[in-house]
Design an enzyme around this catalytic site. Structure first.
Site, PDB file in Angstrom:
ATOM      1  N   TYR A  96     -34.946  29.917 -17.789  1.00  0.00           N
ATOM      2  CA  TYR A  96     -35.889  31.024 -17.579  1.00  0.00           C
ATOM      3  C   TYR A  96     -35.194  32.293 -18.067  1.00  0.00           C
ATOM      4  O   TYR A  96     -34.998  33.252 -17.337  1.00  0.00           O
ATOM      5  CB  TYR A  96     -36.279  31.135 -16.102  1.00  0.00           C
ATOM      6  CG  TYR A  96     -37.086  29.956 -15.588  1.00  0.00           C
ATOM      7  CD1 TYR A  96     -37.822  29.157 -16.462  1.00  0.00           C
ATOM      8  CD2 TYR A  96     -37.136  29.645 -14.231  1.00  0.00           C
ATOM      9  CE1 TYR A  96     -38.559  28.072 -15.992  1.00  0.00           C
ATOM     10  CE2 TYR A  96     -37.874  28.569 -13.752  1.00  0.00           C
ATOM     11  CZ  TYR A  96     -38.579  27.792 -14.641  1.00  0.00           C
ATOM     12  OH  TYR A  96     -39.322  26.729 -14.175  1.00  0.00           O
TER      13      TYR A  96
ATOM     14  N   LEU B 287     -30.843  29.492 -16.586  1.00  0.00           N
ATOM     15  CA  LEU B 287     -30.769  29.753 -18.035  1.00  0.00           C
ATOM     16  C   LEU B 287     -32.086  29.493 -18.765  1.00  0.00           C
ATOM     17  O   LEU B 287     -32.486  30.267 -19.638  1.00  0.00           O
ATOM     18  CB  LEU B 287     -29.662  28.880 -18.652  1.00  0.00           C
ATOM     19  CG  LEU B 287     -29.540  28.958 -20.180  1.00  0.00           C
ATOM     20  CD1 LEU B 287     -29.089  30.339 -20.638  1.00  0.00           C
ATOM     21  CD2 LEU B 287     -28.603  27.880 -20.700  1.00  0.00           C
TER      22      LEU B 287
END
Ligand code: FDA
Length: 509
Positions: A449, A447
């Site tokens: 990234y 999440l």
């Protein structure tokens, strides 16, 4: 809506009206753009063509946040919450609909309690500030969060948050013991009053779907007085392919005090392009202990004493950010990102070692881009990460993962759409190439990234459960369902929404 309506509403909802004008910044305010842009980490999203907020609110007190939530809701404005501004897709300061940004720059106090090894941290603090304040109080305490000091505690902790100590202590989110949040009703809740479901959701599920996190209570972790770091570079003529291949069999099985990540990129050596792999490591102990460990587990790398630097844990934070030795620790307090190139990133989890021909395919792709633009970072799992169950927090990527790969492509933003698209297409091709070698059903992603390519709600932020589960199961696997349940309980009308927010069941259409 006029700005006056918003100001009036804020005054109505605040007990102390005299300070209101100091915290509301409209586009007419000369400092509006600089306030908006100062923490935008990815210049791709600060161009004049990007949507801009109706107002920016910079609260000094919790009741300012409560008022901003109540007034955005009342006036039908969307809300974006920004702590460090490092969101990879700019979701903390962009929306297609009229919106308010709550920027937590002024809520960043940090109180370290050495006796109990805990700290209360306001969400607007950066992790550099957190590390600095801990080290100021004790050389033997630390915190297992990310590497880059300008990342904000608000987004980073609520999305997981990992760094060089994840194999020993897990994620930042695994070490949160209390939190204070403003919910959709404008109420202030702590762990006890929000209940265990919501407290679970905001430790890895992303805070933005559930409210505005004001502060976190974290558990500090012991760090030895001396740690050891090394960076050993190898290129293709120095057996890099073999070494990367070998690393995948051992990196998640090393002693948990040892973290050896890989940074892979194309470089020029004597005017010839080659692939360089940097073995970049933190060891929670001294070099005398490290060398025999490395000789036993990874003799192929040939690590020698001269490669190792001993230092304090806080100095290792500077080392991992590329600061020269002797750099003053105050640099950790600087909130302005060191480098501001436009970028696009993606992530994958590796469960089986990538074979050598797979690695060679990556090298070919890396050669297509100019030297220095494209980077892969492979971070090892195992250790503590394998001991925590998949459902203990929304972050499900635990036992069975060898490493997390982050793919990154950078370029200079000069408003040249074709140029940007060229690089974005490149990283998408690389991601397609990687399909056979990484996690499947779902192809997992991290999440923090954030990657809108893996699926989105519609741009209004509303969505069906089915549509959201496309991206949701990639980030959260089975935990996605529990996140939807919690959302349905605490924000049934879906006020806190964006292109990748958890939907309540009721918004299905
Ligand atoms: P930002 O303020 O942009 O917020 C990110 C998201 O969280 C948005 O959706 C936002 O609305 C929401 N949010 C923020 N504050 C909130 C609050 N108080 N309440 C509710 N919601 C809130 N990651 C990692 O794990 N390890 C690492 O080493 C690094 N290193 C790194 C380096 C660089 C240069 C970048 C740009 C990013 C990283 N990251 C990382 C990724 C980082 O963890 C991720 O971008 C975080 O979400 C950033 O949090 P910020 O508060 O800075 O972002």
């Amino acid at each position: 809506q006029t700005h006056e309506n918003f100001l009036q509403c804020l005054s109505f909802h605040s007990s102390n009206t005299s300070s209101i004008s100091k915290l509301v910044h409209t586009p007419n305010d000369p400092s509006y753009l600089s306030r908006l842009n100062y923490s935008i980490q990815n210049p791709r999203f600060s161009s004049p063509f990007m949507p801009k907020p109706f107002v920016i609110v910079t609260p000094f007190h919790a009741y300012h946040v409560q008022a901003a939530v109540n007034c955005s809701k009342k006036l039908g404005l969307q809300l974006r919450v920004r702590s460090g501004g490092h969101d990879y897709e700019g979701l903390s300061y962009l929306s297609e609909f009229p919106f308010v940004v709550i920027d937590l720059i002024n809520l960043r106090s940090i109180n370290v309690d050495v006796k109990n090894s805990t700290a209360w941290i306001e969400a607007g603090a950066t992790i550099g500030e957190v590390y600095y304040r801990i080290a100021e109080k004790s050389p033997n305490l630390g915190f297992p969060a990310g590497i880059c000091p300008t990342v904000g505690a608000g987004g980073h902790f609520s999305g997981g948050g990992y760094g060089t100590m994840l194999r020993k202590y897990g994620l930042a989110a695994d070490n949160i013991i209390d939190a204070v949040l403003v919910d959709v009703e404008g109420k202030i809740l702590d762990r006890q009053s929000m209940g265990e479901d919501l407290f679970w959701a905001i430790r890895g599920g992303g805070g933005a779907s559930y409210g505005v996190v004001l502060s976190w209570k974290i558990r500090l972790v012991p760090v030895p007085s001396t740690v050891t770091v090394f960076t050993v570079d190898r290129n293709l003529t120095q057996n890099a392919t073999d070494l990367v291949h070998r690393w995948q069999y051992i990196a998640d099985k090393f002693h948990e005090d040892l973290f050896v990540r890989l940074v892979l990129q194309a470089v020029s050596v004597e005017r010839k392009k080659t692939i360089q792999v940097s073995f970049n490591s933190l060891f929670l102990g001294d070099a005398d202990r490290l060398i025999p460990l490395m000789q036993k587990s990874f003799p192929q790398l040939g690590l020698v004493r001269e490669n190792c630097l001993e230092m304090s844990w806080i100095e290792s934070v500077l080392y991992f950010n590329g600061f020269p030795s002797g750099q003053s620790l105050e640099v950790l307090l600087d909130r302005v990102p060191q480098n501001r190139l436009s970028f696009k990133a993606k992530s994958d989890f590796v469960k089986e070692p990538i074979p050598e021909n797979g690695l060679e395919g990556i090298w070919k792709r890396l050669y297509e881009e100019e030297v220095g633009r494209a980077i892969l970072i492979m971070s090892p799992y195992g250790g503590k990460m394998s001991e925590i169950s998949e459902s203990e927090s929304p972050f499900p990527h635990r036992a069975g993962n060898i490493c997390l790969i982050q793919y990154l492509i950078y370029w200079e933003e000069e408003g040249n759409v074709t140029e940007s698209q060229k690089h974005i297409n490149w990283i998408r091709r690389l991601y397609t190439d990687m399909t056979p070698y990484v996690s499947k059903n779902p192809r997992a992603a991290y999440l923090n990234y954030r990657d809108l390519d893996i699926g989105t709600n519609n741009n209004k932020g509303t969505t069906s459960y089915a549509r959201a589960s496309i991206w949701g199961t990639k980030y959260f696997k089975n935990n996605f369902n529990r996140l939807v349940h919690v959302k349905t309980m605490v924000d049934p009308t879906n006020f806190f929404k964006n292109q990748q927010s958890i939907p309540p069941f009721s918004s299905a259409w």
